[in-house]
Scaffold this active site. Structure first.
Site, mmCIF file in Angstrom:
data_model
loop_
_atom_site.group_PDB
_atom_site.id
_atom_site.type_symbol
_atom_site.label_atom_id
_atom_site.label_comp_id
_atom_site.label_asym_id
_atom_site.label_seq_id
_atom_site.Cartn_x
_atom_site.Cartn_y
_atom_site.Cartn_z
ATOM 1 N N GLU A 220 -19.631 -40.593 19.122
ATOM 2 C CA GLU A 220 -20.184 -39.234 19.067
ATOM 3 C C GLU A 220 -19.026 -38.283 19.282
ATOM 4 O O GLU A 220 -18.403 -38.303 20.346
ATOM 5 C CB GLU A 220 -21.235 -39.023 20.167
ATOM 6 C CG GLU A 220 -22.503 -39.807 19.983
ATOM 7 C CD GLU A 220 -23.342 -39.362 18.809
ATOM 8 O OE1 GLU A 220 -23.055 -38.283 18.238
ATOM 9 O OE2 GLU A 220 -24.259 -40.095 18.434
ATOM 10 N N GLU B 79 -12.831 -27.187 15.412
ATOM 11 C CA GLU B 79 -13.549 -27.118 16.688
ATOM 12 C C GLU B 79 -12.657 -26.475 17.749
ATOM 13 O O GLU B 79 -11.522 -26.906 17.961
ATOM 14 C CB GLU B 79 -13.969 -28.520 17.148
ATOM 15 C CG GLU B 79 -14.839 -28.465 18.394
ATOM 16 C CD GLU B 79 -15.249 -29.836 18.922
ATOM 17 O OE1 GLU B 79 -14.370 -30.694 19.101
ATOM 18 O OE2 GLU B 79 -16.455 -30.028 19.176
#
Ligand code: NAD
Length: 494
Positions: free
Chosen positions: A249, A384
């Site tokens: 993840e 990000e």
């Protein structure tokens, strides 16, 4: 001052290196929480050997009894909720309302896992041959290596550990070096609830040493990693080479879309919570705001006014909306992206710097920051940041909004605000994300549904809900032939 320990082979022990690292409060770095083991490869070796012994015991414990331990874990977390929330805020900064939610997610995950011990379904299906039974069932796999990030210090470890344990595996747990105290107390709770000691090992330390040693250990066949995409690439390459089962993840670049027909005040509430909750340090944080041109100017004006009113501060102080970043390197990364945004021609609508308030001088605070005029495809829009920075992109219509949403390498979460049911269902169908919210922000996953992302956010597995139990168990098939004769499949049928 407290020197904390590892939990290996059923004992709290000092690291073989005799080296420690400091854990300080990011809202006020004068507050030293304690020193934690900077463990070495030898500690991982001992932990894995012990976890193998733990596995031999635990795999023979009936799954409902394994679930009972997790029910007791949930009960203890209920009684210690305030204490857990407070120590989590102290070591990673998000406000108490959010760390209480973090504990609650752990409690929900515990109770779900507890009852799953009484399900763990397989299938019984008809055989194609007479007097023969065919069934599938689930078996534990072995030692699991669980490596977790800082932003959900309790919830993410519980997402991994509870299903791993209910399925009958043992655990080597390496919490993020930014939140070791929560990891320590979590393991205390597991032991208090009656988990046999060798089933759980806690090894503190740096990712490049302890995390790497777990990932590369031949006797750890299952890895579950949550963290940055860069680290995940290393974990993925190693697991592929060593044929390990791996759940990844990783990063996100999540967008909230607001269309002309939306309830604008509701959408402003949503984006403030999505972008600046946890100081933007959620994998599902709203990092992009895609506005249809008809409402763009009005929406930005209202949003900026509301963002300026957010109160920065110590998350343990009532009234704080936004806490600090987790450490100085995170704040410097945010500053780097503010400079990138400016150089790409985006306009700074608010924030963009460290606060000047003297009471915040000892923490890693940064003002909630909004850029407008951000171009799809720019670095600000693509990469990000993991901080309180929101990029606003103007679009003509829903089609362009969907294309911008999908035009990044990540695919965790998305959100669309509209009153048009047709557009809402198109969003659910066409947005390339693991989760899409309609008229709600990009954050807010519930523990009993599958959680995860597509593209470079993940590798196809899901945490939470029912699907994660497949990851932590191996399907086996059994055939029982009671015909008393040799029956050849595909040849002697019918
Ligand atoms: P990180 O990658 O720096 O660290 C995560 C964990 O990996 C830590 O425990 C760290 O010690 C360990 N680690 C570091 N190097 C390692 C190595 N070489 N081998 C093995 N382990 C190593 O991430 P972080 O800063 O703690 O967390 C932020 C990141 O996590 C963001 O990118 C965020 O999007 C992501 N995240 C994703 C999800 C999700 O579910 N998709 C959830 C939360 C956070």
């Amino acid at each position: 001052m407290t020197d904390f320990k590892n939990f290996i082979a059923g004992e709290w022990v000092a690291p073989s290196t005799n080296a420690y690292f400091e854990n300080r409060n990011p809202a006020d770095t004068r507050d030293l929480i304690g020193r934690f083991p900077a463990s070495g490869v030898d500690d991982v070796e001992r932990a894995v050997a012990s976890a193998q012994r733990g596995f031999d015991l635990w795999k023979r414990t009936p799954a409902p009894a394994r679930g009972d331990v997790l029910r007791r874990v949930g009960d203890i977390m209920v009684t210690r909720k305030e204490e857990l929330a407070d120590l989590m805020t102290r070591e990673m900064g998000k406000p108490l309302a959010e760390t209480r939610g973090d504990v609650q997610e752990g409690i929900d995950t515990a109770y779900y896992a507890a009852t799953e011990g009484r399900r763990l379904f397989g299938h019984t299906v008809p055989s194609e041959l007479k007097n023969k039974w065919a069934m599938s069932y689930r078996r534990p796999i072995g030692v699991t290596g669980l490596i977790t990030p800082f932003n959900f210090p309790l919830a993410i470890p519980t997402w991994k550990m509870f299903p791993a344990l209910v399925c009958g595996n043992s655990v080597v747990f390496k919490p993020s070096e930014d939140v070791p105290h929560t990891g320590h107390v979590f393991v205390e709770i597991l032991l208090e609830a009656g988990l046999p000691p060798e089933v759980i090992q806690l090894v503190h330390g740096m990712g490049e040493v302890v995390g790497k040693a777990i990932v590369e250990h031949a006797q750890v066949p299952v890895l579950s990693f949550t963290g940055s995409t860069d680290t995940g690439s290393f974990v993925g390459e190693t697991a592929g080479r060593m044929h390990k089962r791996l759940s990844l993840e990783m990063g996100g670049k999540n967008a909230q879309i607001v269309l002309n027909d939306a309830d604008l005040e509701l959408a402003v509430d949503g984006v403030l919570w999505g972008a600046f909750g946890t100081t933007g340090q959620r994998c599902t944080a709203t990092s992009r705001l895609i506005l249809q041109e008809g409402i763009h100017d009005r929406f930005v004006a209202r949003l900026v006014e509301r963002a300026r009113a957010l109160r920065l501060g110590d998350g343990r102080v009532a009234g704080t909306d936004v806490g600090p970043l987790v450490h100085e390197a995170s704040r410097e990364k945010v500053e780097k992206y503010v400079a990138i945004g400016r150089s790409e021609g985006a306009e700074l609508a608010c924030g963009g710097s460290r606060p000047t308030d003297a009471s915040l001088a000892h923490g890693f605070f940064f003002e909630p920051t909004i850029f407008t005029g951000v171009k799809a495809g720019s670095r600000l829009e693509q990469e990000e940041i993991f901080g309180p920075v929101l990029s606003v992109i103007k679009v003509a219509d829903a089609d362009e909004a969907f294309a911008v949403n999908n035009g990044v390498k990540y695919g965790l979460s998305s959100s669309v605000y509209t009153r048009d049911v047709t557009v809402a269902f198109r969003a659910l169908q066409d947005l390339d994300n693991g989760i899409t919210y309609v008229n709600a922000p990009t954050i807010g996953a519930e523990a009993h549904l599958p959680f995860g992302g597509v593209k470079q956010t993940g590798n196809g597995h899901r945490e939470g809900g029912w699907e994660v139990y497949e990851f932590y168990s191996e399907t086996k098939v059994g055939y029982v032939d009671f015909s008393g004769a040799l029956q050849r499949a595909q040849i002697d049928n019918y």
